[in-house]
Design a protein around this motif. Structure first.
Motif, PDB file in Angstrom:
ATOM      1  N   ARG A  54      45.443  45.237  31.570  1.00  0.00           N
ATOM      2  CA  ARG A  54      45.872  46.240  32.024  1.00  0.00           C
ATOM      3  C   ARG A  54      47.364  45.639  32.816  1.00  0.00           C
ATOM      4  N   PRO A  55      48.333  46.441  33.168  1.00  0.00           N
ATOM      5  CA  PRO A  55      49.515  45.834  33.741  1.00  0.00           C
ATOM      6  C   PRO A  55      49.221  44.997  34.871  1.00  0.00           C
ATOM      7  N   GLU A  56      48.297  45.593  35.882  1.00  0.00           N
ATOM      8  CA  GLU A  56      47.914  44.553  36.809  1.00  0.00           C
ATOM      9  C   GLU A  56      47.300  43.195  36.643  1.00  0.00           C
ATOM     10  N   ASP A  57      46.744  43.321  35.611  1.00  0.00           N
ATOM     11  CA  ASP A  57      45.982  41.996  35.149  1.00  0.00           C
ATOM     12  C   ASP A  57      47.085  40.998  34.456  1.00  0.00           C
ATOM     13  N   VAL A  58      48.074  41.633  33.934  1.00  0.00           N
ATOM     14  CA  VAL A  58      49.152  40.858  33.292  1.00  0.00           C
ATOM     15  C   VAL A  58      50.062  40.259  34.461  1.00  0.00           C
ATOM     16  N   GLU A  59      50.191  41.089  35.600  1.00  0.00           N
ATOM     17  CA  GLU A  59      50.834  40.442  36.759  1.00  0.00           C
ATOM     18  C   GLU A  59      50.057  39.342  37.171  1.00  0.00           C
ATOM     19  N   LEU A  60      48.891  39.349  37.337  1.00  0.00           N
ATOM     20  CA  LEU A  60      48.066  38.416  37.809  1.00  0.00           C
ATOM     21  C   LEU A  60      48.201  37.152  37.193  1.00  0.00           C
ATOM     22  N   LEU A  61      48.159  37.376  35.741  1.00  0.00           N
ATOM     23  CA  LEU A  61      48.425  36.132  34.611  1.00  0.00           C
ATOM     24  C   LEU A  61      49.812  35.533  35.002  1.00  0.00           C
ATOM     25  N   ASN A  62      50.707  36.385  35.369  1.00  0.00           N
ATOM     26  CA  ASN A  62      52.196  35.894  35.624  1.00  0.00           C
ATOM     27  C   ASN A  62      51.985  35.163  36.758  1.00  0.00           C
ATOM     28  N   LYS A  93      39.392  25.596  39.814  1.00  0.00           N
ATOM     29  CA  LYS A  93      38.836  26.733  40.785  1.00  0.00           C
ATOM     30  C   LYS A  93      39.812  27.951  40.693  1.00  0.00           C
ATOM     31  N   PHE A  94      40.826  27.659  40.961  1.00  0.00           N
ATOM     32  CA  PHE A  94      41.804  28.986  41.183  1.00  0.00           C
ATOM     33  C   PHE A  94      41.993  29.663  39.934  1.00  0.00           C
ATOM     34  N   VAL A  95      42.063  29.056  38.824  1.00  0.00           N
ATOM     35  CA  VAL A  95      42.088  29.978  37.607  1.00  0.00           C
ATOM     36  C   VAL A  95      40.929  30.745  37.083  1.00  0.00           C
ATOM     37  N   VAL A  96      39.615  30.143  37.441  1.00  0.00           N
ATOM     38  CA  VAL A  96      38.385  30.718  37.319  1.00  0.00           C
ATOM     39  C   VAL A  96      38.187  31.903  38.419  1.00  0.00           C
ATOM     40  N   ILE A  97      38.662  31.675  39.616  1.00  0.00           N
ATOM     41  CA  ILE A  97      38.642  32.812  40.535  1.00  0.00           C
ATOM     42  C   ILE A  97      39.727  33.897  40.097  1.00  0.00           C
ATOM     43  N   ALA A  98      40.707  33.543  39.522  1.00  0.00           N
ATOM     44  CA  ALA A  98      41.693  34.480  39.280  1.00  0.00           C
ATOM     45  C   ALA A  98      41.073  35.488  37.952  1.00  0.00           C
ATOM     46  N   LEU A  99      40.363  34.913  37.185  1.00  0.00           N
ATOM     47  CA  LEU A  99      39.835  35.474  35.911  1.00  0.00           C
ATOM     48  C   LEU A  99      38.773  36.167  36.156  1.00  0.00           C
ATOM     49  N   LEU A 100      37.706  35.784  37.051  1.00  0.00           N
ATOM     50  CA  LEU A 100      36.803  36.571  37.700  1.00  0.00           C
ATOM     51  C   LEU A 100      37.280  37.769  38.512  1.00  0.00           C
ATOM     52  N   THR A 101      38.388  37.482  39.110  1.00  0.00           N
ATOM     53  CA  THR A 101      38.949  38.748  39.762  1.00  0.00           C
ATOM     54  C   THR A 101      39.286  39.798  39.016  1.00  0.00           C
ATOM     55  N   ILE A 102      39.896  39.519  37.795  1.00  0.00           N
ATOM     56  CA  ILE A 102      40.536  40.380  36.800  1.00  0.00           C
ATOM     57  C   ILE A 102      39.370  41.026  36.292  1.00  0.00           C
ATOM     58  N   SER A 103      38.246  40.261  36.154  1.00  0.00           N
ATOM     59  CA  SER A 103      37.039  41.017  35.449  1.00  0.00           C
ATOM     60  C   SER A 103      36.369  41.972  36.311  1.00  0.00           C
TER      61      SER A 103
END
Length: 137
Positions: free
Chosen positions: A52-60, A117-127
């Motif tokens: 979703r758009p907010e997920d894309v923003e988190l990836l940015n 750790k940060f990337v995993v946390i970010a991806l889990l947050t998206i999920s």
């Protein structure tokens, strides 16, 4: 397939040890990334359709974090280079050996673990966000 399953699968496909071996073999970053994209094309397309758009923003934001980490590593490397030159000049002038040098392995290990750790946390947050929105819908 759910976002978390796709992300877990992609994370398993992106083994840092394998990436480092490829780099040591002389492969460039573009070659490594393109190979990963080809091997995981179906999952990446599916993931892209679920974002979703907010997920894309988190990836940015994660991308900006990676850029900051890259710049930090570059600065540390350059400081190390400058420091080595200064130490070599001092050694040549005074025959003094530098003490308490931090090994590159320690710095590399710190950056890899911190970044992972940060990337995993970010991806889990998206999920978690995606799943909670689906639950409330």
């Amino acid at each position: 397939m759910s976002i978390s399953k796709i992300l877990n699968s992609l994370e398993k496909s992106w083994e840092r040890d394998d990436i480092l071996l490829n780099i040591k073999k002389g492969l460039g970053a573009d070659e490594i990334v393109n190979e990963f994209l080809m091997k995981n094309e179906r999952q990446i397309k599916e993931l892209n359709s679920l974002l979703r758009p907010e997920d894309v923003e988190l990836l940015n934001q994660v991308e900006k974090l990676s850029t900051c980490e890259s710049k930090l590593i570059n600065k540390i490397k350059n400081l190390n280079y400058l420091e080595n030159n200064e130490n070599n000049q001092i050694i040549n002038k005074k025959n003094i050996v530098p003490s308490n040098r931090v090994s590159f392995k320690k710095i590399s290990s710190f950056m890899i673990n911190w970044s992972n750790k940060f990337v995993v946390i970010a991806l889990l947050t998206i999920s978690a966000i995606a799943l909670s929105k689906q639950a409330w819908a």
